[in-house]
Write an enzyme that holds these catalytic residues in place. Structure first.
Site, short mmCIF file in Angstrom:
data_model
loop_
_atom_site.label_atom_id
_atom_site.label_comp_id
_atom_site.label_asym_id
_atom_site.label_seq_id
_atom_site.Cartn_x
_atom_site.Cartn_y
_atom_site.Cartn_z
N HIS A 1 0.96 -1.04 -0.02
CA HIS A 1 -0.16 -0.03 0.04
C HIS A 1 0.87 1.12 0.06
CE1 HIS A 1 1.13 -0.24 4.14
NE2 HIS A 1 0.76 0.80 4.61
N ASP B 1 0.61 4.96 1.91
CA ASP B 1 0.19 5.57 3.11
C ASP B 1 -1.14 6.35 2.72
OD1 ASP B 1 1.42 3.99 5.11
OD2 ASP B 1 3.00 5.40 5.38
N HIS C 1 4.70 0.17 0.19
CA HIS C 1 5.47 -0.43 1.05
C HIS C 1 4.37 -1.66 1.70
CE1 HIS C 1 3.85 2.71 3.43
NE2 HIS C 1 3.67 2.03 4.55
N ARG D 1 5.11 5.92 13.98
CA ARG D 1 5.11 6.61 12.80
C ARG D 1 4.43 8.08 12.72
NH1 ARG D 1 1.40 4.00 8.25
NH2 ARG D 1 0.30 5.96 8.47
C1 SIN Z 1 3.07 1.03 7.71
O1 SIN Z 1 3.08 2.00 7.72
O2 SIN Z 1 2.29 0.29 6.65
C2 SIN Z 1 3.41 0.05 8.72
C3 SIN Z 1 4.92 -0.42 8.38
C4 SIN Z 1 5.64 -1.25 9.45
O3 SIN Z 1 4.96 -1.64 10.13
O4 SIN Z 1 6.62 -2.01 9.06
#
Ligand code: SIN
Length: 282
Positions: A105, A107, A259, A273
């Site tokens: 996806h 973000d 990612h 995050r």
């Molecule tokens: C995400 O931002 O999608 C999570 C990435 C992760 O936990 O490695």
């Protein structure tokens, strides 16, 4: 502050040495990092020791910070920080979102103004597993044939937050998300190819997590083209797999990458995050 860059793959990623994110970076260091970010799309800053305030201060220099829709997973007193974790609070409740992003996806592509960038700080990592894969959507676009570029250049697609939950999280017994959250985020439509405002590079903008369908196509046409694009976008040569070390700080460019987090661990994992707001995609 003098720093050096160690590229990870030709398509994306560089490790940044010599930067201490607990300090306010002078303008010339910041602009060097901004250039490196535009060039490499994913930057890894190892061994950073920062507080939530320092994390927020650094991220704020990249744009206005967004508060994630999953409000119960925000850090108390610092709603700009979204907690991704399988850990529990002392009262047994969840500390953060355990299954965040266990699918390819970009973000917040389900927002009208999707995020520019995300910054993630690893406070606790499993001894193995819990890696994050990043793929360059710009390299993926470059790798298409000219007729395929022409086709996707003119298309738009619908993105929906609920799609990832229904497709990837609910079937795996993941933490529930209330209908009210989904209702507050109705589906949005974006172009399937976007142009990076700083580099001018074109990149594919569809992802298996949030993209539901291509507008104006029959259901089976949409499915077949999306499946092809997902397979193509995640070919090995476009992908970097980051194995986290504790205190890694990683930033990625949501205008040219996607990612996928791997949910293959049982030990504790705790990540903070931040995401920076973007503009309507032209
Ligand atoms: C995400 O931002 O999608 C999570 C990435 C992760 O936990 O490695």
């Amino acid at each position: 502050m003098a720093f050096s860059l160690e590229p990870v793959t030709p398509a994306l990623g560089a490790v940044v040495h010599g930067v201490d994110l607990s300090k306010k970076l002078d303008n010339s260091t910041f602009s060097g990092i901004w250039d490196a970010f535009n060039k490499h799309s994913v930057l890894v800053f190892p061994d950073q020791h920062i507080t939530p305030e320092q994390h927020i201060a650094f991220s704020s220099r990249f744009g206005e910070l967004m508060e994630h829709v999953l409000r119960e997973d925000l850090l108390e007193g610092h709603p700009e920080i979204y907690i991704i974790s399988n850990k529990k609070k002392p009262d047994g409740g969840r500390l953060g979102r355990p299954e965040a992003g266990w699918y390819w996806h970009t973000d917040l592509s389900y927002e009208n103004t999707p995020s520019v960038a995300s910054h993630m700080y690893a406070l606790e990592v499993p001894s193995s597993g819990g890696d994050t894969m990043f793929a360059s959507s710009a390299a993926a676009y470059d790798g298409l044939s000219e007729p395929m570029k022409k086709l996707v250049d003119g298309l738009t697609a619908e993105h929906d937050f609920r799609h990832a939950y229904d497709t990837f999280i609910k079937p795996r017994g993941g933490a529930p998300i209330s209908d009210a959250v989904f209702e507050a985020r109705p589906p949005v439509v974006h172009p399937m190819v976007r142009t990076h405002p700083d580099t001018g590079r074109r990149s594919l903008y569809v992802n298996e997590g949030f993209t539901r369908k291509i507008m104006g196509m029959h259901r089976d046409e949409s499915r077949a083209l999306l499946d092809f694009l997902y397979r193509h976008s995640t070919r090995s040569e476009y992908v970097l797999r980051h194995r986290w070390s504790q205190y890694d700080f990683v930033m990625w460019d949501n205008r040219g990458t996607q990612h996928c987090a791997l949910g293959d661990y049982n030990e504790d994992r705790l990540m903070y995050r931040t995401t920076m707001a973007g503009d309507i995609i032209e």
